[in-house]
Design an enzyme around this catalytic site. Structure first.
Site, PDB file in Angstrom:
ATOM      1  N   LYS A  13       0.818  -1.219   0.000  1.00 34.30           N
ATOM      2  CA  LYS A  13       0.000   0.000   0.000  1.00 34.30           C
ATOM      3  C   LYS A  13       0.851   1.268   0.000  1.00 34.30           C
ATOM      4  CE  LYS A  13      -0.985  -0.209   4.976  1.00 34.30           C
ATOM      5  NZ  LYS A  13       0.311  -0.840   5.282  1.00 34.30           N
ATOM      6  N   ARG A  88      -5.743   2.211  12.012  1.00 35.12           N
ATOM      7  CA  ARG A  88      -5.353   0.815  12.194  1.00 35.12           C
ATOM      8  C   ARG A  88      -6.174   0.150  13.283  1.00 35.12           C
ATOM      9  NH1 ARG A  88       0.254   1.432  10.040  1.00 35.12           N
ATOM     10  NH2 ARG A  88       1.304  -0.566  10.071  1.00 35.12           N
ATOM     11  N   ARG A 127      12.896  -6.305   2.338  1.00 36.60           N
ATOM     12  CA  ARG A 127      12.693  -4.866   2.112  1.00 36.60           C
ATOM     13  C   ARG A 127      13.843  -4.056   2.702  1.00 36.60           C
ATOM     14  NH1 ARG A 127       7.176  -2.019   3.859  1.00 36.60           N
ATOM     15  NH2 ARG A 127       7.735  -2.554   5.991  1.00 36.60           N
ATOM     16  N   ARG A 160      14.790  -2.246   8.157  1.00 37.61           N
ATOM     17  CA  ARG A 160      14.013  -1.735   9.293  1.00 37.61           C
ATOM     18  C   ARG A 160      14.044  -2.711  10.457  1.00 37.61           C
ATOM     19  NH1 ARG A 160       8.198   0.311   7.183  1.00 37.61           N
ATOM     20  NH2 ARG A 160       7.565  -0.690   9.123  1.00 37.61           N
ATOM     21  N   ARG A 171       3.716  -7.883  14.170  1.00 37.90           N
ATOM     22  CA  ARG A 171       2.973  -6.907  13.366  1.00 37.90           C
ATOM     23  C   ARG A 171       1.786  -7.567  12.654  1.00 37.90           C
ATOM     24  NH1 ARG A 171       7.379  -4.908   9.650  1.00 37.90           N
ATOM     25  NH2 ARG A 171       5.966  -3.283   8.944  1.00 37.90           N
TER      26      ARG A 171
HETATM   27  P1  AMP Z   1       4.218   1.007   8.868  1.00 41.50           P
HETATM   28  O1  AMP Z   1       5.381   1.746   8.316  1.00 41.50           O
HETATM   29  O2  AMP Z   1       2.893   1.498   8.379  1.00 41.50           O
HETATM   30  O3  AMP Z   1       4.364  -0.496   8.730  1.00 41.50           O
HETATM   31  O4  AMP Z   1       4.206   1.297  10.451  1.00 41.50           O
HETATM   32  C1  AMP Z   1       5.313   0.961  11.260  1.00 41.50           C
HETATM   33  C2  AMP Z   1       4.918   0.957  12.719  1.00 41.50           C
HETATM   34  O5  AMP Z   1       4.450   2.255  13.095  1.00 41.50           O
HETATM   35  C3  AMP Z   1       3.785   0.024  13.115  1.00 41.50           C
HETATM   36  O6  AMP Z   1       4.224  -1.306  13.316  1.00 41.50           O
HETATM   37  C4  AMP Z   1       3.315   0.677  14.413  1.00 41.50           C
HETATM   38  O7  AMP Z   1       4.202   0.429  15.478  1.00 41.50           O
HETATM   39  C5  AMP Z   1       3.420   2.154  14.074  1.00 41.50           C
HETATM   40  N1  AMP Z   1       2.184   2.679  13.459  1.00 41.50           N
HETATM   41  C6  AMP Z   1       2.042   3.216  12.217  1.00 41.50           C
HETATM   42  N2  AMP Z   1       0.789   3.629  11.999  1.00 41.50           N
HETATM   43  C7  AMP Z   1       0.103   3.349  13.131  1.00 41.50           C
HETATM   44  C8  AMP Z   1      -1.255   3.524  13.541  1.00 41.50           C
HETATM   45  N3  AMP Z   1      -2.162   4.072  12.729  1.00 41.50           N
HETATM   46  N4  AMP Z   1      -1.597   3.105  14.781  1.00 41.50           N
HETATM   47  C9  AMP Z   1      -0.698   2.562  15.630  1.00 41.50           C
HETATM   48  N5  AMP Z   1       0.585   2.359  15.310  1.00 41.50           N
HETATM   49  C10 AMP Z   1       0.998   2.749  14.071  1.00 41.50           C
END
Ligand code: AMP
Length: 221
Positions: A13, A88, A127, A160, A171
């Site tokens: 996404k 989320r 990644r 990461r 996750r």
């Molecule tokens: P992403 O890059 O979208 O995979 O997000 C990385 C991490 O950021 C996630 O595993 C969460 O720890 C945190 N995170 C990002 N967006 C949210 C959200 N909307 N609610 C809670 N945690 C978030």
């Protein structure tokens, strides 16, 4: 266009949101990117979010909601936006709905990126991202021009912290338990479109364009 992109980590996404940002002049508001930038800066939000981010758990709702509201008003999103990684949880979705009601500019469409879990593991563990936020590559599916270096700024790409196998598991659990209920939430509101997201980047981009063209032809905007 006001869009939400919903999908498990690694469903692609973010990549598609970046493409649309460039091709349609939309803001991409990626809460993951915003949090990583806050952690790099060592800001108050960054300090509060760091442990959650590194362990793969979701950051608490109140922190996320205020972060998103602040960045939506800071960024110039008059041309529309894509929320990538927010909401989320149901609490976040309801808070977003309430805050958009006040502006009378509701979300047009929620795109669900659906993908088999087995594939996610391969996508996430290979990644590599640019530490300066210029995007992401994949060792096998989308390698950078020069091995290990960002195509935009030349900085060394990083793996990461939460893209290691033990964190990926956490996750995916968070996705199943806390984020998946949003699919039903938005379906019942008639906002949901689903993309089978297992193909290549170009293929998925094509499917997405068709969905957007169809939607905006019917509803305008
Ligand atoms: P992403 O890059 O979208 O995979 O997000 C990385 C991490 O950021 C996630 O595993 C969460 O720890 C945190 N995170 C990002 N967006 C949210 C959200 N909307 N609610 C809670 N945690 C978030």
């Amino acid at each position: 266009m006001r869009l939400i992109f919903l999908g498990a980590p690694g469903s692609g996404k973010g990549t598609q949101a970046k493409r649309l940002q460039n091709s349609r002049g939309l803001c991409q508001l990626s809460t993951g990117d915003l949090l990583r930038a806050a952690v790099r800066k060592g800001s108050g939000v960054g300090l509060k979010a760091k442990d959650y981010l590194e362990s793969g758990r979701l950051v608490p709702d109140d922190l996320m909601i205020s972060l998103l509201v602040a960045s939506m008003s800071e960024a110039d999103c008059r041309g529309g936006y894509i929320l990538d990684g927010f909401p989320r949880t149901l609490v976040q979705a309801r808070a977003l709905e309430k805050s958009l009601e006040e502006t009378e500019q509701p979300i047009d469409l929620v795109i669900e990126f659906r993908i088999d879990e087995g594939l996610l593991l391969e996508r996430l563990s290979g990644r590599r991202i640019c530490p300066n936020g210029h995007g992401e590559w994949h060792l096998k599916f989308n390698p950078p021009g020069r091995e290990g270096l960002c195509d935009t700024c030349g900085e060394a790409l990083i793996h990461r912290e939460d893209d290691y196998q033990d964190k990926i598991k956490i996750r995916l659990e968070a996705f199943r338990e806390q984020t998946e209920p949003l699919i039903r939430f938005y379906k019942e509101k008639g906002l949901l479109e689903t993309v089978e997201a297992e193909g290549g980047m170009e293929e998925i981009a094509g499917i997405l364009e068709k969905i957007l063209a169809r939607h905006y032809e019917v509803h305008g905007g």
